[in-house]
Design a protein around this motif. Structure first.
Motif, PDB file in Angstrom:
ATOM      1  N   LEU A  71      57.457  63.432  12.250  1.00 38.38           N
ATOM      2  CA  LEU A  71      57.403  62.292  11.321  1.00 38.38           C
ATOM      3  C   LEU A  71      56.715  61.082  11.942  1.00 38.38           C
ATOM      4  CD1 LEU A  71      61.044  62.520   9.894  1.00 38.38           C
ATOM      5  CD2 LEU A  71      58.932  63.073   8.656  1.00 38.38           C
ATOM      6  N   GLY A  72      56.577  61.082  13.269  1.00 40.31           N
ATOM      7  CA  GLY A  72      55.919  59.971  13.949  1.00 40.31           C
ATOM      8  C   GLY A  72      56.798  58.760  14.152  1.00 40.31           C
ATOM      9  N   ILE A  73      58.131  58.935  14.139  1.00 41.82           N
ATOM     10  CA  ILE A  73      59.018  57.767  14.244  1.00 41.82           C
ATOM     11  C   ILE A  73      59.930  57.822  15.473  1.00 41.82           C
ATOM     12  CG2 ILE A  73      59.003  57.318  11.754  1.00 41.82           C
ATOM     13  CD1 ILE A  73      61.745  58.674  11.574  1.00 41.82           C
ATOM     14  N   ARG A  74      59.765  58.826  16.305  1.00 41.20           N
ATOM     15  CA  ARG A  74      60.659  58.934  17.466  1.00 41.20           C
ATOM     16  C   ARG A  74      60.610  57.695  18.363  1.00 41.20           C
ATOM     17  NH1 ARG A  74      61.648  64.166  21.435  1.00 41.20           N
ATOM     18  NH2 ARG A  74      62.695  63.044  23.133  1.00 41.20           N
ATOM     19  N   PRO A  75      59.436  57.075  18.577  1.00 44.04           N
ATOM     20  CA  PRO A  75      59.412  55.909  19.483  1.00 44.04           C
ATOM     21  C   PRO A  75      60.346  54.773  19.072  1.00 44.04           C
ATOM     22  CG  PRO A  75      57.182  56.707  19.095  1.00 44.04           C
ATOM     23  CD  PRO A  75      58.073  57.458  18.154  1.00 44.04           C
ATOM     24  N   PHE A  76      60.657  54.664  17.783  1.00 42.48           N
ATOM     25  CA  PHE A  76      61.556  53.588  17.339  1.00 42.48           C
ATOM     26  C   PHE A  76      62.984  53.803  17.840  1.00 42.48           C
ATOM     27  CE2 PHE A  76      58.243  53.543  14.017  1.00 42.48           C
ATOM     28  CZ  PHE A  76      57.843  52.219  14.112  1.00 42.48           C
ATOM     29  N   PHE A  77      63.313  55.064  18.242  1.00 44.37           N
ATOM     30  CA  PHE A  77      64.701  55.397  18.550  1.00 44.37           C
ATOM     31  C   PHE A  77      64.864  55.903  19.988  1.00 44.37           C
ATOM     32  CE2 PHE A  77      63.844  56.173  14.019  1.00 44.37           C
ATOM     33  CZ  PHE A  77      64.676  55.208  13.473  1.00 44.37           C
ATOM     34  N   GLU A  78      63.941  55.504  20.849  1.00 41.39           N
ATOM     35  CA  GLU A  78      64.060  55.862  22.265  1.00 41.39           C
ATOM     36  C   GLU A  78      64.903  54.817  23.000  1.00 41.39           C
ATOM     37  OE1 GLU A  78      63.335  58.493  23.696  1.00 41.39           O
ATOM     38  OE2 GLU A  78      61.560  59.423  22.779  1.00 41.39           O
ATOM     39  N   PRO A  79      65.693  55.234  23.974  1.00 38.77           N
ATOM     40  CA  PRO A  79      65.957  56.636  24.340  1.00 38.77           C
ATOM     41  C   PRO A  79      66.862  57.313  23.309  1.00 38.77           C
ATOM     42  CG  PRO A  79      67.282  55.171  25.666  1.00 38.77           C
ATOM     43  CD  PRO A  79      66.396  54.281  24.855  1.00 38.77           C
ATOM     44  N   VAL A  80      66.460  58.493  22.853  1.00 36.83           N
ATOM     45  CA  VAL A  80      67.179  59.165  21.760  1.00 36.83           C
ATOM     46  C   VAL A  80      68.611  59.507  22.149  1.00 36.83           C
ATOM     47  CG1 VAL A  80      65.126  60.039  20.590  1.00 36.83           C
ATOM     48  CG2 VAL A  80      66.130  61.360  22.476  1.00 36.83           C
ATOM     49  N   ALA A  81      68.847  59.693  23.427  1.00 36.79           N
ATOM     50  CA  ALA A  81      70.217  60.020  23.854  1.00 36.79           C
ATOM     51  C   ALA A  81      71.178  58.873  23.560  1.00 36.79           C
ATOM     52  CB  ALA A  81      70.237  60.374  25.339  1.00 36.79           C
ATOM     53  N   GLU A  82      70.642  57.637  23.474  1.00 37.73           N
ATOM     54  CA  GLU A  82      71.477  56.465  23.217  1.00 37.73           C
ATOM     55  C   GLU A  82      71.367  55.955  21.782  1.00 37.73           C
ATOM     56  OE1 GLU A  82      70.458  53.470  26.040  1.00 37.73           O
ATOM     57  OE2 GLU A  82      70.611  54.833  27.761  1.00 37.73           O
ATOM     58  N   ARG A  83      70.295  56.343  21.093  1.00 40.24           N
ATOM     59  CA  ARG A  83      70.026  55.753  19.777  1.00 40.24           C
ATOM     60  C   ARG A  83      70.192  56.731  18.615  1.00 40.24           C
ATOM     61  NH1 ARG A  83      70.533  52.158  22.798  1.00 40.24           N
ATOM     62  NH2 ARG A  83      68.921  50.707  23.537  1.00 40.24           N
ATOM     63  N   VAL A  84      70.367  58.005  18.921  1.00 41.15           N
ATOM     64  CA  VAL A  84      70.493  59.003  17.859  1.00 41.15           C
ATOM     65  C   VAL A  84      71.853  59.678  17.968  1.00 41.15           C
ATOM     66  CG1 VAL A  84      69.586  61.148  16.876  1.00 41.15           C
ATOM     67  CG2 VAL A  84      68.005  59.411  17.762  1.00 41.15           C
ATOM     68  N   THR A  85      72.587  59.663  16.868  1.00 44.20           N
ATOM     69  CA  THR A  85      73.917  60.279  16.826  1.00 44.20           C
ATOM     70  C   THR A  85      73.936  61.301  15.707  1.00 44.20           C
ATOM     71  OG1 THR A  85      74.927  58.226  17.618  1.00 44.20           O
ATOM     72  CG2 THR A  85      76.388  59.868  16.593  1.00 44.20           C
ATOM     73  N   LEU A  86      74.307  62.555  16.074  1.00 47.14           N
ATOM     74  CA  LEU A  86      74.334  63.646  15.099  1.00 47.14           C
ATOM     75  C   LEU A  86      75.758  64.174  14.939  1.00 47.14           C
ATOM     76  CD1 LEU A  86      71.215  65.707  16.308  1.00 47.14           C
ATOM     77  CD2 LEU A  86      71.299  63.870  14.619  1.00 47.14           C
ATOM     78  N   SER A  87      76.060  64.626  13.731  1.00 47.59           N
ATOM     79  CA  SER A  87      77.342  65.301  13.512  1.00 47.59           C
ATOM     80  C   SER A  87      77.468  66.506  14.438  1.00 47.59           C
ATOM     81  CB  SER A  87      77.448  65.745  12.052  1.00 47.59           C
ATOM     82  OG  SER A  87      76.378  66.623  11.721  1.00 47.59           O
ATOM     83  N   THR A  88      76.324  67.063  14.834  1.00 53.37           N
ATOM     84  CA  THR A  88      76.286  68.208  15.745  1.00 53.37           C
ATOM     85  C   THR A  88      77.110  67.955  17.000  1.00 53.37           C
ATOM     86  OG1 THR A  88      74.022  68.604  14.990  1.00 53.37           O
ATOM     87  CG2 THR A  88      74.710  69.724  17.015  1.00 53.37           C
ATOM     88  N   GLU A  89      76.946  66.766  17.572  1.00 59.17           N
ATOM     89  CA  GLU A  89      77.601  66.462  18.849  1.00 59.17           C
ATOM     90  C   GLU A  89      79.003  65.900  18.677  1.00 59.17           C
ATOM     91  OE1 GLU A  89      75.462  62.338  20.010  1.00 59.17           O
ATOM     92  OE2 GLU A  89      74.202  63.879  19.104  1.00 59.17           O
TER      93      GLU A  89
END
Length: 589
Positions: A71-89
């Motif tokens: 989608l070309g939007i990953r840079p907005f949410f780096e570092p993803v380990a700190e900025r992305v939260t999934l129900s998966t985890e």
């Protein structure tokens, strides 16, 4: 530090493609700075695949990160380990509290729910987030009929307000009974919400981040609209025809009541009062806990003259009104400087002179030349030179927004009001009354109230004090409402007049009555500015007559029945005012 959390599916992305405005919205929020540093973290919180065993978590996370890459939007949410939260985890789906708590804790140990703004297309998730203490915004998703905001671009000012320490405001627009809004307003008064009423529409604003503050949250009818508009963006517009909307078609209209609008725009950017027709509308902040215009239900229907309640029985001739309005509206134009205007004025002067009125013509300076006022007097029987007088007024001129040379029949605006002045003059001619009656047809109204301002400025203090009441008629013959309706527009000095007119209308006509204490852009205004009680009587507002100021304002569009009902009310009021032992117009001081 603040955290702005976005949902991904159907909020930023749909079917593997960014939704319109997603990239621009993320760029604008990421660009916000405080002392040179980012004002907020951007984060994602998403329901995604659940693992069958713990070892699958990292694989599923990488699949999600690859989607962000595509989608070309990953840079907005780096570092993803700190900025992305999934129900998966987390092991549970939104809107479970654990998902939001995990997202906040990843952002930093000092980030609490009060520091988080959550954006999603899922209305139930918005409500759950608010119950937890997060601020949340429902953006309309693909295939949804409604959202609190319709586009992601509309989220940006809400984020800015949130980052500046304000709260996103939930605005609820709902229909209310014009006869019994008190119970709802009492409930609103028990919260920190604010309200504004426009007839049968109520606009309620309350902090979205505080669950339970909306006075009817969870109890609103399906017809209610919830949306997010920053409080400082809400403005009320008073307009002639649709000229504000014509000048500013891109400004969002939240409530449309014809003459009155509630609109949404950023006043910090610019004030939309500089269009080509700016003199025909007024823009001001939406008043808190106030009424833009009030509304009363229709009365029992017209009584016969013999059954008139509380006032003298006076008849207005329909045939004569038809002839008069036709004589005026069949002219190609009545532009203030035109030969046709002068001919119409001479015709009206002759008619009133034949009825026994003493007439005079005033010359009025207007842009590009001169126009005229016609003043016609019939003295009363009161004692002395200081006896009071009642004024009935209208503007005789017409205009086409295309220019002075364009056709301007002006059937509604304002052949109807001018013919109304002649109708009242005809109905009351020859009557012996305590006060004098003065009829005035103004020129130059369409250029900026030049005729009425000229007349009022020529009155000395004693002459102003003699004026008991002013009835002004401007556009009385087009139906803009489901039922026949009149708008009575004045100011606090006019409140006694408004009450009397409304009582007469309800007792003796089939008119519903709207009232406003915010006078604008007609010939009652100069009188009010000098402290003289004056009321504009105009066709009711729900939609607006968009034919005025064009060559489409013709006789075929008129509702003569509505005009006659308004004239019945006005004539009864004038008859009462002429004979009353005490002034009914001026407020008690």
């Amino acid at each position: 530090m603040k955290l702005v959390l976005f949902d991904l599916g159907d909020t930023l992305e749909s079917d593997g493609v960014l939704v319109p405005g997603a990239l621009e919205t993320l760029e604008m929020i990421a660009a916000f700075r405080t002392n040179g540093d980012p004002s907020a973290f951007l984060g994602l919180v998403s329901d995604f695949d659940m693992p069958a065993e713990p070892s699958e978590v990292a694989i599923i996370q990488q699949r999600y990160y690859s989607l962000l890459d595509d989608l070309g939007i990953r840079p907005f949410f780096e570092p993803v380990a700190e900025r992305v939260t999934l129900s998966t985890e987390v092991g549970v789906f939104k809107p479970d509290e654990a998902v939001f708590r995990a997202a906040a804790s990843k952002a930093g140990p000092d980030v609490g729910f009060g520091d988080v703004l959550f954006v999603t297309e899922n209305r139930s998730h918005v409500l759950a987030a608010r119950r937890l203490g997060l601020a949340a915004v429902h953006v309309r998703g693909p295939g949804q009929a409604h959202g609190e905001v319709n586009t992601l671009a509309e989220v940006v000012p809400l984020v800015q307000s949130f980052l500046n320490g304000g709260e996103p405001v939930e605005t609820v627009v709902l229909d209310v009974s014009s006869e019994a809004p008190d119970a709802l307003l009492t409930r609103i008064g028990a919260t920190d919400a604010t309200w504004t009423r426009l007839g049968d529409v109520l606009v309620v604003r309350s902090p979205a981040a505080r669950p339970g503050q909306s006075p009817a949250r969870g109890e609103l009818p399906d017809s209610a609209r919830r949306l997010f508009v920053p409080e400082q963006h809400l403005h009320v517009v008073t307009q002639t025809a649709r000229l504000f909307q014509e000048d500013h078609p891109d400004i969002r209209v939240v409530v449309d009541k014809g003459r009155y609008l509630v609109v949404d725009f950023d006043a910090g950017a610019s004030l939309p009062a500089d269009g080509p027709h700016a003199s025909c509308y007024r823009v001001s902040p939406l008043p808190a806990d106030g009424v833009v215009f009030d509304q009363r239900a229709a009365g029992p229907g017209p009584a016969s003259p013999a059954e008139a309640v509380g006032v003298a029985a006076v008849e207005v001739s329909r045939a004569a009104f038809d002839d008069d309005v036709g004589t005026l509206a069949r002219l190609r134009t009545r532009h203030s400087r035109s030969a046709e205007f002068r001919g119409a004025l001479a015709w009206a002067e002759s008619l009133l002179a034949d009825l026994g009125y003493a007439t005079q013509i005033q010359t009025v300076a207007v842009p590009g030349g001169t126009s005229r006022n016609l003043v016609a007097d019939r003295p009363g029987d009161g004692d002395g030179d200081g006896r009071e007088v009642v004024l009935v007024t209208a503007h005789l001129d017409s205009v086409n927004i295309q220019g002075a040379s364009a056709a301007a029949p002006g059937a509604d605006d304002n052949a109807s009001g001018s013919a109304g002045v002649l109708a009242i003059g005809r109905a009351l001619a020859g009557r012996s009354t305590r006060r004098g009656l003065r009829l005035i047809l103004f020129g130059g109204e369409e250029q900026g109230l030049f005729g009425s301002r000229h007349y009022v400025s020529g009155l000395d203090t004693d002459e102003r004090a003699r004026i008991s009441a002013v009835i002004n008629m401007d556009m009385i013959a087009c139906t803009n409402t489901a039922t026949a309706t009149v708008l009575l527009e004045g100011a606090p000095v006019s409140q006694g007049m408004i009450d009397s007119l409304a009582d007469i209308a309800q007792a003796n006509t089939s008119l519903a009555v709207q009232t406003s204490l915010a006078p604008f852009n007609s010939d009652h205004v100069p009188f009010i500015e000098m402290g003289i009680p004056a009321v504009l009587t105009i066709e009711g507002t729900d939609s607006a007559n968009d034919r005025v100021h064009t060559d489409r304002d013709t006789l075929e569009t008129l509702d003569v029945g509505l005009a006659l009902e308004i004239l019945r009310m006005n004539t009864m009021f004038v008859a009462q005012a002429l004979d009353s032992d005490t002034s009914i117009a001026r407020p008690i001081r």
